[in-house]
Enzyme design. Structure first.
Site, PDB file in Angstrom:
ATOM      1  N   THR A 131       0.822  -1.211   0.000  1.00  0.00           N
ATOM      2  CA  THR A 131       0.000   0.000   0.000  1.00  0.00           C
ATOM      3  C   THR A 131       0.858   1.264   0.000  1.00  0.00           C
ATOM      4  O   THR A 131       1.994   1.240   0.497  1.00  0.00           O
ATOM      5  CB  THR A 131      -0.891  -0.014   1.268  1.00  0.00           C
ATOM      6  OG1 THR A 131      -1.430   1.279   1.481  1.00  0.00           O
ATOM      7  CG2 THR A 131      -0.090  -0.371   2.518  1.00  0.00           C
ATOM      8  N   GLU A 133       0.243   3.568   1.923  1.00  0.00           N
ATOM      9  CA  GLU A 133       0.193   4.074   3.304  1.00  0.00           C
ATOM     10  C   GLU A 133       1.522   3.876   4.043  1.00  0.00           C
ATOM     11  O   GLU A 133       1.748   4.495   5.085  1.00  0.00           O
ATOM     12  CB  GLU A 133      -0.963   3.419   4.068  1.00  0.00           C
ATOM     13  CG  GLU A 133      -2.304   3.761   3.441  1.00  0.00           C
ATOM     14  CD  GLU A 133      -3.503   3.269   4.226  1.00  0.00           C
ATOM     15  OE1 GLU A 133      -3.426   3.216   5.460  1.00  0.00           O
ATOM     16  OE2 GLU A 133      -4.505   2.918   3.583  1.00  0.00           O
ATOM     17  N   TYR A 157      -1.861  -0.822  10.869  1.00  0.00           N
ATOM     18  CA  TYR A 157      -1.968  -1.477   9.558  1.00  0.00           C
ATOM     19  C   TYR A 157      -0.781  -1.120   8.672  1.00  0.00           C
ATOM     20  O   TYR A 157      -0.076  -2.006   8.167  1.00  0.00           O
ATOM     21  CB  TYR A 157      -3.286  -1.080   8.862  1.00  0.00           C
ATOM     22  CG  TYR A 157      -3.291  -1.378   7.377  1.00  0.00           C
ATOM     23  CD1 TYR A 157      -3.270  -2.693   6.913  1.00  0.00           C
ATOM     24  CD2 TYR A 157      -3.299  -0.341   6.425  1.00  0.00           C
ATOM     25  CE1 TYR A 157      -3.261  -2.969   5.543  1.00  0.00           C
ATOM     26  CE2 TYR A 157      -3.284  -0.611   5.064  1.00  0.00           C
ATOM     27  CZ  TYR A 157      -3.269  -1.922   4.627  1.00  0.00           C
ATOM     28  OH  TYR A 157      -3.238  -2.195   3.277  1.00  0.00           O
ATOM     29  N   LYS A 161       2.333  -3.414   7.188  1.00  0.00           N
ATOM     30  CA  LYS A 161       2.620  -3.573   5.755  1.00  0.00           C
ATOM     31  C   LYS A 161       4.055  -3.110   5.460  1.00  0.00           C
ATOM     32  O   LYS A 161       4.759  -3.723   4.653  1.00  0.00           O
ATOM     33  CB  LYS A 161       1.624  -2.776   4.903  1.00  0.00           C
ATOM     34  CG  LYS A 161       0.204  -3.301   4.899  1.00  0.00           C
ATOM     35  CD  LYS A 161       0.044  -4.704   4.325  1.00  0.00           C
ATOM     36  CE  LYS A 161       0.278  -4.784   2.840  1.00  0.00           C
ATOM     37  NZ  LYS A 161      -0.085  -6.130   2.291  1.00  0.00           N
ATOM     38  N   ASP A 288     -12.473  12.448  14.620  1.00  0.00           N
ATOM     39  CA  ASP A 288     -11.464  11.968  13.672  1.00  0.00           C
ATOM     40  C   ASP A 288     -10.816  10.675  14.156  1.00  0.00           C
ATOM     41  O   ASP A 288     -10.715  10.420  15.364  1.00  0.00           O
ATOM     42  CB  ASP A 288     -10.396  13.054  13.471  1.00  0.00           C
ATOM     43  CG  ASP A 288      -9.733  12.960  12.101  1.00  0.00           C
ATOM     44  OD1 ASP A 288     -10.044  12.017  11.348  1.00  0.00           O
ATOM     45  OD2 ASP A 288      -8.910  13.839  11.798  1.00  0.00           O
TER      46      ASP A 288
HETATM   47  P1  NAD Z   1      -9.321  -7.846   1.908  1.00  0.00           P
HETATM   48  O1  NAD Z   1      -9.362  -7.555   3.373  1.00  0.00           O
HETATM   49  O2  NAD Z   1     -10.539  -7.562   1.086  1.00  0.00           O
HETATM   50  O3  NAD Z   1      -8.942  -9.375   1.670  1.00  0.00           O
HETATM   51  C1  NAD Z   1      -7.906 -10.010   2.364  1.00  0.00           C
HETATM   52  C2  NAD Z   1      -8.020 -11.505   2.109  1.00  0.00           C
HETATM   53  O4  NAD Z   1      -6.922 -12.145   2.771  1.00  0.00           O
HETATM   54  C3  NAD Z   1      -9.308 -12.124   2.671  1.00  0.00           C
HETATM   55  O5  NAD Z   1      -9.912 -12.947   1.676  1.00  0.00           O
HETATM   56  C4  NAD Z   1      -8.816 -12.956   3.844  1.00  0.00           C
HETATM   57  O6  NAD Z   1      -9.587 -14.119   4.092  1.00  0.00           O
HETATM   58  C5  NAD Z   1      -7.401 -13.305   3.412  1.00  0.00           C
HETATM   59  N1  NAD Z   1      -6.537 -13.611   4.558  1.00  0.00           N
HETATM   60  C6  NAD Z   1      -6.376 -12.871   5.693  1.00  0.00           C
HETATM   61  N2  NAD Z   1      -5.528 -13.484   6.529  1.00  0.00           N
HETATM   62  C7  NAD Z   1      -5.115 -14.618   5.907  1.00  0.00           C
HETATM   63  C8  NAD Z   1      -4.215 -15.662   6.246  1.00  0.00           C
HETATM   64  N3  NAD Z   1      -3.557 -15.666   7.427  1.00  0.00           N
HETATM   65  N4  NAD Z   1      -4.025 -16.678   5.371  1.00  0.00           N
HETATM   66  C9  NAD Z   1      -4.679 -16.681   4.175  1.00  0.00           C
HETATM   67  N5  NAD Z   1      -5.551 -15.730   3.799  1.00  0.00           N
HETATM   68  C10 NAD Z   1      -5.761 -14.702   4.661  1.00  0.00           C
HETATM   69  O7  NAD Z   1      -8.073  -7.051   1.340  1.00  0.00           O
HETATM   70  P2  NAD Z   1      -7.925  -6.238  -0.040  1.00  0.00           P
HETATM   71  O8  NAD Z   1      -8.527  -4.904   0.134  1.00  0.00           O
HETATM   72  O9  NAD Z   1      -8.349  -7.126  -1.153  1.00  0.00           O
HETATM   73  O10 NAD Z   1      -6.336  -6.057  -0.084  1.00  0.00           O
HETATM   74  C11 NAD Z   1      -5.502  -7.075  -0.616  1.00  0.00           C
HETATM   75  C12 NAD Z   1      -4.055  -6.659  -0.470  1.00  0.00           C
HETATM   76  O11 NAD Z   1      -3.841  -5.424  -1.150  1.00  0.00           O
HETATM   77  C13 NAD Z   1      -3.624  -6.428   0.980  1.00  0.00           C
HETATM   78  O12 NAD Z   1      -2.331  -6.923   1.138  1.00  0.00           O
HETATM   79  C14 NAD Z   1      -3.640  -4.901   1.128  1.00  0.00           C
HETATM   80  O13 NAD Z   1      -2.695  -4.487   2.076  1.00  0.00           O
HETATM   81  C15 NAD Z   1      -3.269  -4.471  -0.274  1.00  0.00           C
HETATM   82  N6  NAD Z   1      -3.792  -3.156  -0.677  1.00  0.00           N
HETATM   83  C16 NAD Z   1      -5.126  -2.873  -0.545  1.00  0.00           C
HETATM   84  C17 NAD Z   1      -5.607  -1.638  -0.979  1.00  0.00           C
HETATM   85  C18 NAD Z   1      -7.074  -1.297  -0.879  1.00  0.00           C
HETATM   86  O14 NAD Z   1      -7.459  -0.155  -1.165  1.00  0.00           O
HETATM   87  N7  NAD Z   1      -7.951  -2.218  -0.542  1.00  0.00           N
HETATM   88  C19 NAD Z   1      -4.731  -0.693  -1.512  1.00  0.00           C
HETATM   89  C20 NAD Z   1      -3.374  -1.042  -1.643  1.00  0.00           C
HETATM   90  C21 NAD Z   1      -2.924  -2.271  -1.223  1.00  0.00           C
END
Ligand code: NAD
Length: 342
Positions: A131, A133, A157, A161, A288
Site C-alpha cells: 500500500t 500508506e 496497519y 505492511k 477523527d
Molecule cells: P481484503 O481484506 O478484502 O482481503 C484479504 C483476504 O486475505 C481475505 O480474503 C482474507 O480471508 C485473506 N486472509 C487474511 N488473513 C489470511 C491468512 N492468514 N491466510 C490466508 N488468507 C488470509 O483485502 P484487499 O482490500 O483485497 O487487499 C488485498 C491486499 O492489497 C492487501 O495486502 C492490502 O494491504 C493491499 N492493498 C489494498 C488496498 C485497498 O485499497 N484495498 C490498496 C493497496 C494495497
C-alpha cells in the site's frame, strides 16, 4: 504459468483471480483462510473453470504452503492475503502483526526453500502487494509519493505492511529470492467489503443510516479502480525488474467529503429517496480517526515509463459504475451487514 494467489477471496484478490483465469495459459491456485473479509461468492463466476483451484488455508502454515508450491510446481506467488482495515488495526493490532508480518515471513521462507530445493530461481517470482500508506502522509502542496520516499507509516496497519515490505526486500537481497513489490493507492470497485469508505457510504445511504465522515472530511486519498490495479499487478509480474518497487496510482486525488457528496448526488439520481429528500441530509461528521493521515498521492511515473501501464477507468465513470453495481447486487452485500460484519 502456475500462479499461487494468496488472499484471493478478498476484494482485490478476487478481482485478480477473475482476471487471470480468463487466460488459459495461467493456472490459478487461490490460498485463502476465509477470514471475515473473504467472500468466496465473489468467485462464483470462475469457480468451475479447469484452470482455477481454491485451497482453504492460512499463509502462516508453512508446511501447507510448501506442499502447494511443490505439488503444483508454482512459478509465481502473488501475495495479497492480509488484514487490511485501518480502523480494525487501531482496535486490535495483534492479528495485523501476525498475518501481515509473520504471514509474509512464512511465505518468504517457504518460497526460498522451494526455489532452492526444486524449482530453481530463474523462472520464479514473488510479487508482494502493498500500500501507499507505508509512506505516511503528505501536506497539500507536497510532491506525490515516489518509490524513493522514506517509509513513515502512521497506523498499525501501515506499519505492519511496511514491515512486510522490508522483509520482502531483505529476502531478495539476502537469499536472492526474485521479489517484486507494488505500493498502491486506495482501491474501489465491485465486491469491496462494506467496511471500506466507498461501499460503507453507498450501503449506509441506502439503509437510511448516517454517513459518518471523519474529522472535517478534508483528508485526501488517491483512488484507483480495482480492475486497473489487477491489470498493473499482472504487468509487473510479467515485466517488472527483479528487486524493484513500483508505485501504482489512479491520478485521482479526492477529499473524503467530496467522495461522500458525489455518492449522495449519484444516488439521488440513480435511486432517489422515497421521502423526496437528498442523501446529503444523512452526512454526519464524527470524531477523527487517531493518527489519521492527511493526504496520500502517488507518482506512478515509473510503472508507466518502464512497463507501459496506466489506468483506463476515470474516477467519475468508475464511481458511477460501482454505485450501480452495489444497487444491482444487494444479494452480495446484504449478508455482510449481519452480526459482526456491521
Ligand atoms: P481484503 O481484506 O478484502 O482481503 C484479504 C483476504 O486475505 C481475505 O480474503 C482474507 O480471508 C485473506 N486472509 C487474511 N488473513 C489470511 C491468512 N492468514 N491466510 C490466508 N488468507 C488470509 O483485502 P484487499 O482490500 O483485497 O487487499 C488485498 C491486499 O492489497 C492487501 O495486502 C492490502 O494491504 C493491499 N492493498 C489494498 C488496498 C485497498 O485499497 N484495498 C490498496 C493497496 C494495497
Amino acid at each position: 504459468m502456475r500462479l499461487l494467489i494468496t488472499g484471493g477471496c478478498g476484494f482485490i484478490g478476487s478481482a485478480l483471480c477473475r482476471r487471470l483465469v480468463k487466460n488459459p495459459e495461467y493456472s490459478v491456485y487461490n490460498l485463502d483462510a476465509l477470514t471475515y473479509a473473504a467472500d468466496p461468492s465473489s468467485l462464483n463466476s470462475i469457480k468451475h473453470l479447469p484452470n482455477y483451484t481454491f485451497i482453504k488455508g492460512d499463509i502462516r502454515n508453512s508446511q501447507l504452503v510448501s506442499e502447494i508450491l511443490t505439488s503444483n510446481k508454482i512459478d509465481a506467488i502473488m501475495h495479497l492475503a492480509a488484514e487490511s482495515h485501518v480502523d480494525r488495526s487501531i482496535d486490535g493490532p495483534k492479528i495485523f502483526l501476525e498475518t501481515n508480518i509473520i504471514g509474509t515471513y512464512s511465505l518468504l521462507q517457504a518460497a526460498t526453500q522451494y526455489v532452492n530445493s526444486s524449482h530453481g530461481i530463474e523462472k520464479f517470482r514473488f510479487l508482494h502487494v502493498s500500500t501507499d500508506e507505508v509512506y505516511g502522509d503528505l501536506e497539500e502542496d507536497d510532491a506525490a509519493f515516489s518509490e524513493t520516499n522514506a517509509y513513515r507509516p502512521s497506523s498499525p496497519y501501515s506499519a505492519s505492511k511496511a514491515a512486510s515490505d522490508h522483509l520482502v526486500h531483505a529476502w531478495g537481497r539476502t537469499y536472492n529470492l526474485p521479489v517484486l513489490i507494488t505500493n498502491c493507492s486506495n482501491n474501489y470497485g465491485p465486491y469491496q467489503f462494506p467496511e471500506k469508505l466507498i461501499p460503507l457510504m453507498i450501503i449506509s445511504a441506502l439503509q437510511g443510516d448516517p454517513l459518518p465522515v471523519y474529522g472535517d472530511g478534508r483528508n485526501i486519498r488517491d483512488w484507483l479502480h480495482v480492475e486497473d490495479h489487477v491489470e498493473a499487478l499482472e504487468a509487473v509480474l510479467l515485466s517488472g525488474k527483479i528487486g524493484e518497487t513500483y508505485n501504482i496510482g489512479g491520478n485521482a486525488e479526492r477529499r473524503n467529503i467530496d467522495i461522500v457528496k458525489l455518492i449522495c448526488t449519484t444516488l439521488d439520481k440513480q435511486r432517489p429517496r422515497r421521502d423526496g429528500k437528498s442523501y446529503h441530509d444523512q452526512i454526519s461528521f464524527v470524531t477523527d480517526r487517531p493518527g489519521h493521515d492527511r493526504r496520500y498521492a502517488i507518482n506512478a511515473g515509473k510503472i508507466n515509463e518502464q512497463i507501459g501501464w496506466e489506468p483506463v477507468h476515470t474516477f467519475t465513470d468508475g464511481i458511477e459504475n460501482t454505485i450501480r453495481w452495489y444497487l444491482d447486487n444487494e444479494a452480495w452485500w446484504k449478508p455482510h451487514l449481519q452480526g459482526k460484519h456491521k
